[in-house]
Write a protein that holds these residues in place. Structure first.
Motif, PDB file in Angstrom:
ATOM      1  N   ALA A 227      38.081 -27.434  -9.042  1.00 41.37           N
ATOM      2  CA  ALA A 227      37.872 -27.122 -10.463  1.00 41.37           C
ATOM      3  C   ALA A 227      36.539 -26.514 -10.852  1.00 41.37           C
ATOM      4  CB  ALA A 227      38.131 -28.385 -11.183  1.00 41.37           C
ATOM      5  N   VAL A 228      35.288 -26.997 -10.300  1.00 37.53           N
ATOM      6  CA  VAL A 228      34.138 -26.479 -10.410  1.00 37.53           C
ATOM      7  C   VAL A 228      34.190 -25.066  -9.812  1.00 37.53           C
ATOM      8  CG1 VAL A 228      31.720 -26.583  -9.858  1.00 37.53           C
ATOM      9  CG2 VAL A 228      33.061 -28.902 -10.524  1.00 37.53           C
ATOM     10  N   THR A 229      34.542 -24.845  -8.641  1.00 41.58           N
ATOM     11  CA  THR A 229      34.699 -23.520  -8.059  1.00 41.58           C
ATOM     12  C   THR A 229      35.369 -22.550  -8.805  1.00 41.58           C
ATOM     13  OG1 THR A 229      34.752 -24.610  -5.754  1.00 41.58           O
ATOM     14  CG2 THR A 229      35.173 -22.288  -5.919  1.00 41.58           C
ATOM     15  N   VAL A 230      36.502 -23.063  -9.199  1.00 41.24           N
ATOM     16  CA  VAL A 230      37.466 -22.038 -10.310  1.00 41.24           C
ATOM     17  C   VAL A 230      36.632 -21.921 -11.302  1.00 41.24           C
ATOM     18  CG1 VAL A 230      39.288 -21.680 -11.472  1.00 41.24           C
ATOM     19  CG2 VAL A 230      39.621 -22.864  -9.276  1.00 41.24           C
ATOM     20  N   MET A 231      35.825 -22.628 -11.995  1.00 38.82           N
ATOM     21  CA  MET A 231      35.193 -22.337 -13.089  1.00 38.82           C
ATOM     22  C   MET A 231      33.983 -21.529 -12.925  1.00 38.82           C
ATOM     23  SD  MET A 231      33.241 -25.149 -15.804  1.00 38.82           S
ATOM     24  CE  MET A 231      31.785 -25.462 -14.492  1.00 38.82           C
ATOM     25  N   MET A 232      33.100 -21.577 -11.840  1.00 34.65           N
ATOM     26  CA  MET A 232      32.241 -20.862 -11.467  1.00 34.65           C
ATOM     27  C   MET A 232      32.623 -19.413 -11.083  1.00 34.65           C
ATOM     28  SD  MET A 232      29.675 -22.537 -11.776  1.00 34.65           S
ATOM     29  CE  MET A 232      28.245 -21.568 -11.081  1.00 34.65           C
ATOM     30  N   THR A 233      34.091 -19.346 -10.302  1.00 33.47           N
ATOM     31  CA  THR A 233      34.509 -18.185 -10.102  1.00 33.47           C
ATOM     32  C   THR A 233      34.852 -17.183 -11.476  1.00 33.47           C
ATOM     33  OG1 THR A 233      35.239 -18.935  -8.203  1.00 33.47           O
ATOM     34  CG2 THR A 233      36.623 -16.920  -9.009  1.00 33.47           C
ATOM     35  N   LEU A 234      35.387 -17.959 -12.290  1.00 35.55           N
ATOM     36  CA  LEU A 234      35.828 -17.354 -13.680  1.00 35.55           C
ATOM     37  C   LEU A 234      34.602 -16.855 -14.564  1.00 35.55           C
ATOM     38  CD1 LEU A 234      38.972 -19.827 -14.770  1.00 35.55           C
ATOM     39  CD2 LEU A 234      38.975 -17.581 -14.334  1.00 35.55           C
ATOM     40  N   LEU A 235      33.691 -17.523 -14.342  1.00 34.88           N
ATOM     41  CA  LEU A 235      32.461 -17.291 -15.245  1.00 34.88           C
ATOM     42  C   LEU A 235      31.535 -16.097 -14.631  1.00 34.88           C
ATOM     43  CD1 LEU A 235      31.036 -20.832 -16.119  1.00 34.88           C
ATOM     44  CD2 LEU A 235      32.049 -19.116 -17.480  1.00 34.88           C
ATOM     45  N   PHE A 236      31.365 -16.106 -13.163  1.00 33.29           N
ATOM     46  CA  PHE A 236      30.729 -15.171 -12.657  1.00 33.29           C
ATOM     47  C   PHE A 236      31.180 -14.151 -11.449  1.00 33.29           C
ATOM     48  CE2 PHE A 236      28.334 -19.168 -13.817  1.00 33.29           C
ATOM     49  CZ  PHE A 236      27.585 -18.567 -14.901  1.00 33.29           C
ATOM     50  N   LEU A 237      32.143 -14.701 -10.616  1.00 34.89           N
ATOM     51  CA  LEU A 237      32.574 -14.037  -9.389  1.00 34.89           C
ATOM     52  C   LEU A 237      33.862 -13.107  -9.488  1.00 34.89           C
ATOM     53  CD1 LEU A 237      31.936 -17.095  -6.986  1.00 34.89           C
ATOM     54  CD2 LEU A 237      30.552 -15.198  -7.803  1.00 34.89           C
ATOM     55  N   THR A 238      34.557 -13.177 -10.873  1.00 34.76           N
ATOM     56  CA  THR A 238      36.021 -12.486 -11.012  1.00 34.76           C
ATOM     57  C   THR A 238      35.611 -11.192 -10.412  1.00 34.76           C
ATOM     58  OG1 THR A 238      35.129 -11.946 -13.139  1.00 34.76           O
ATOM     59  CG2 THR A 238      36.784 -13.903 -12.672  1.00 34.76           C
ATOM     60  N   PRO A 239      34.849 -10.207 -10.582  1.00 38.45           N
ATOM     61  CA  PRO A 239      34.596  -8.682 -10.001  1.00 38.45           C
ATOM     62  C   PRO A 239      34.888  -8.822  -8.360  1.00 38.45           C
ATOM     63  CG  PRO A 239      32.898  -9.104 -11.625  1.00 38.45           C
ATOM     64  CD  PRO A 239      33.341 -10.507 -11.258  1.00 38.45           C
ATOM     65  N   LEU A 240      34.462  -9.908  -7.845  1.00 36.62           N
ATOM     66  CA  LEU A 240      34.477  -9.781  -6.225  1.00 36.62           C
ATOM     67  C   LEU A 240      35.721  -9.803  -5.679  1.00 36.62           C
ATOM     68  CD1 LEU A 240      31.814 -12.312  -5.335  1.00 36.62           C
ATOM     69  CD2 LEU A 240      31.600  -9.753  -5.365  1.00 36.62           C
ATOM     70  N   PHE A 241      36.784 -10.267  -6.705  1.00 32.28           N
ATOM     71  CA  PHE A 241      38.163 -10.671  -6.262  1.00 32.28           C
ATOM     72  C   PHE A 241      39.173  -9.336  -6.638  1.00 32.28           C
ATOM     73  CE2 PHE A 241      36.479 -14.822  -6.421  1.00 32.28           C
ATOM     74  CZ  PHE A 241      37.181 -15.258  -5.300  1.00 32.28           C
ATOM     75  N   TYR A 242      38.370  -8.235  -7.144  1.00 31.05           N
ATOM     76  CA  TYR A 242      39.068  -7.185  -7.530  1.00 31.05           C
ATOM     77  C   TYR A 242      40.082  -6.552  -6.094  1.00 31.05           C
ATOM     78  CZ  TYR A 242      40.583  -2.625  -9.159  1.00 31.05           C
ATOM     79  OH  TYR A 242      41.076  -1.393  -9.730  1.00 31.05           O
ATOM     80  N   TYR A 243      39.644  -6.686  -5.063  1.00 36.44           N
ATOM     81  CA  TYR A 243      40.080  -5.918  -3.904  1.00 36.44           C
ATOM     82  C   TYR A 243      40.824  -7.087  -3.129  1.00 36.44           C
ATOM     83  CZ  TYR A 243      37.341  -1.707  -5.055  1.00 36.44           C
ATOM     84  OH  TYR A 243      37.288  -0.521  -5.435  1.00 36.44           O
ATOM     85  N   THR A 244      40.879  -8.261  -3.491  1.00 37.04           N
ATOM     86  CA  THR A 244      41.644  -9.280  -2.680  1.00 37.04           C
ATOM     87  C   THR A 244      43.202  -8.818  -2.620  1.00 37.04           C
ATOM     88  OG1 THR A 244      40.023 -10.974  -3.291  1.00 37.04           O
ATOM     89  CG2 THR A 244      42.214 -11.632  -2.583  1.00 37.04           C
ATOM     90  N   PRO A 245      43.501  -8.817  -1.397  1.00 37.89           N
ATOM     91  CA  PRO A 245      44.974  -8.258  -1.061  1.00 37.89           C
ATOM     92  C   PRO A 245      45.852  -9.531  -1.631  1.00 37.89           C
ATOM     93  CG  PRO A 245      44.074  -8.515   0.781  1.00 37.89           C
ATOM     94  CD  PRO A 245      43.047  -8.539  -0.135  1.00 37.89           C
TER      95      PRO A 245
END
Length: 488
Positions: A227-245
């Motif tokens: 849950a913490v990882t998902v929250m941190m991802t939603l707040l700061f890391l979403t641009p990094l997943f643009y190219y995730t297939p």
């Protein structure tokens, strides 16, 4: 439901049911991931096997070989790491890190090769931030509140059944216990809180649970970390997943699903118990060719049918003496167990209820008829006593009492004496309240089969009247039993 202690419904999910449900759900999830593997843009929302195949083959011209090759490569990598970690327990971390490694490698590969332009679907742009609070949106005065409650009850029960089935599936692997009441309360509180924070209806998703399981997660702390990882991802890391297939995510889920399809356990069920195998296969077929709800309903219905058959058609058997000891066992199981001349000992293997009272009456007299026919053919000692071993008859209803009364009257007409051995406390109460105890006679109710046989044998070999002989044959143990009865 948890507050009302209705967690006992979890017990209706047998081992065979869970095994079939687990295999069926894993198969369904694998089939759904073919959308990502084949790079399809449109796919059916149905989960049954035929709908998925129809959706796949009607879009044959839209299959993307690039996506398929990439998916197969990552699937092979994930299965290889899992196999290696199983063989070398010290390298468990390799399998645990394989999914994250696949996501990173897949994203880097797509970024540098621009594979998204050649049929490999990517996640794309994700919204940053977490959803706002939604407590203010709750409308308890809505004219649709009745409809919402009806829908909520139905979806809640289905979600609960599926969630507990998933929980028990993985509990079976790790040999721990699922408390149905706690699960219900957890699901309820989780969804009440989630309704105030823009969450989806939450159950126990099979695919994510399987991924956690294969990653080696052992406690609920893994959910906190996630849950913490998902929250941190939603707040700061979403641009990094643009190219995730998407094909990598599909490969991760498929590899996790393959790990929970236990075909060896199904083969073991076939060897051990054919009916349990039927329950398992019914659950599997119901889930794969129908839906998860259909699979659960069919499997639970078959399990309940088996329970009803056990109650409606309990086993009865003839007991004999084992090597002149005080032990009496089934003559079918112990061929050397000898029947007692002039005495027929019948063991009743279940509580006596309305559902089996008629059947038990018919079985008792069939055993008596067979014994008398055998005696006539062999010119043996005439049958005089019928002992009913009630050691496992925990309870009896009014239909059972009526049946015993009918058996008593029929035996009287045949000049046979009914003797009861080891009736339970509940049965003793009902025998007394129904006045059947007076009809049978307290002196013909014994603590053990051995005592009943000893008394009957004593009477057979003396010239005393039955009541007097029975009184003479009473041992210290039967006196204790009588005192215990008086206390009851």
């Amino acid at each position: 439901m948890g507050g009302c202690r209705l967690g006992m419904i979890v017990d209706y999910l047998s081992h065979a049911t869970i095994l079939g449900f687990m295999g069926g759900a894993a198969t369904v999830v694998c089939l759904q991931q073919l959308k990502g593997i084949l790079g399809l843009l449109h796919f059916t929302h149905a989960t049954d096997f035929f709908s998925v195949l129809r959706s796949i083959f009607t879009q044959f011209h839209q299959w993307r070989w690039e996506s398929g090759v990439l998916g197969c490569c990552f699937l092979f990598f994930l299965l290889l790491t899992k196999y290696f970690s199983k063989k070398k327990a010290a390298f468990f971390w390799i399998n645990a890190m394989a999914p994250l490694t696949s996501v990173i490698l897949g994203s880097v590969l797509v970024y540098f090769t621009h594979a998204e332009k050649h049929g490999v679907q990517v996640i794309g742009e994700l919204k940053k931030g977490i959803n706002p609070a939604s407590a203010s949106e709750l409308a308890f005065g809505s004219p649709y509140i009745g409809t919402a409650i009806k829908a909520g009850v139905i979806t809640g029960v289905i979600a609960l059944a599926e969630g507990i089935a998933v929980g028990r599936s993985f509990a079976m692997f790790k040999n721990y216990h699922i408390d149905g009441n706690k699960e219900m309360i957890a699901f309820g509180i989780m969804n009440i809180a989630g309704s105030c924070t823009s969450c989806y209806l939450t159950t126990a998703p099979f695919s994510r649970t399987a991924v956690n399981f294969n990653a080696g997660c052992k406690t609920a702390v893994s959910n906190i970390v996630m849950a913490v990882t998902v929250m941190m991802t939603l707040l700061f890391l979403t641009p990094l997943f643009y190219y995730t297939p998407l094909v990598v995510l599909s490969s991760i889920i498929i590899s996790a699903m393959l790990g929970v399809i236990d075909y060896q356990a199904a083969i073991h069920l076939w060897k051990l118990d054919k009916f349990d195998f039927l329950v398992c296969i019914s659950a599997y077929i119901g889930v794969v060719f129908g839906s998860i709800e259909i699979g659960l309903v069919v499997a639970v219905a078959l399990s309940m049918l088996r329970v009803l058959l056990f109650v409606a058609r309990p086993k009865t058997m003839i007991l004999g003496n084992v090597l002149n000891s005080g032990t009496y066992r089934s003559v079918d199981q112990y061929p050397k167990a000898a029947t007692v001349p002039g005495i027929l000992i019948i063991h009743i293997g279940a509580p006596i209820y309305f559902a089996n009272a008629g059947y038990l009456r018919e079985r008792i007299f069939r055993w008596i008829d067979e014994e008398e026919e055998k005696i006539d053919n062999m010119s043996g000692t005439e049958l005089q006593y019928v002992i009913l071993d009630l050691s496992v008859v925990g309870n009896v209803d009014t239909s059972g009492i009526s049946m015993l009364d009918e058996v008593k009257k029929e035996l009287d007409l045949r000049n046979l004496k009914l003797v009861l051995a080891n009736p339970g406390g509940e049965m003793m109460k009902k025998l007394e309240k129904s006045m059947l105890m007076e009809s049978i006679g307290k002196e013909w109710i014994y603590l053990t089969v051995a005592e009943a046989v000893n008394t009957c044998n004593y009477i057979l070999h003396t010239c005393k009247p039955p009541k007097a002989a029975a009184a003479d044959a009473t041992t210290a143990t039967t006196e204790i039993a009588a005192a215990a009865y008086d206390n009851v």
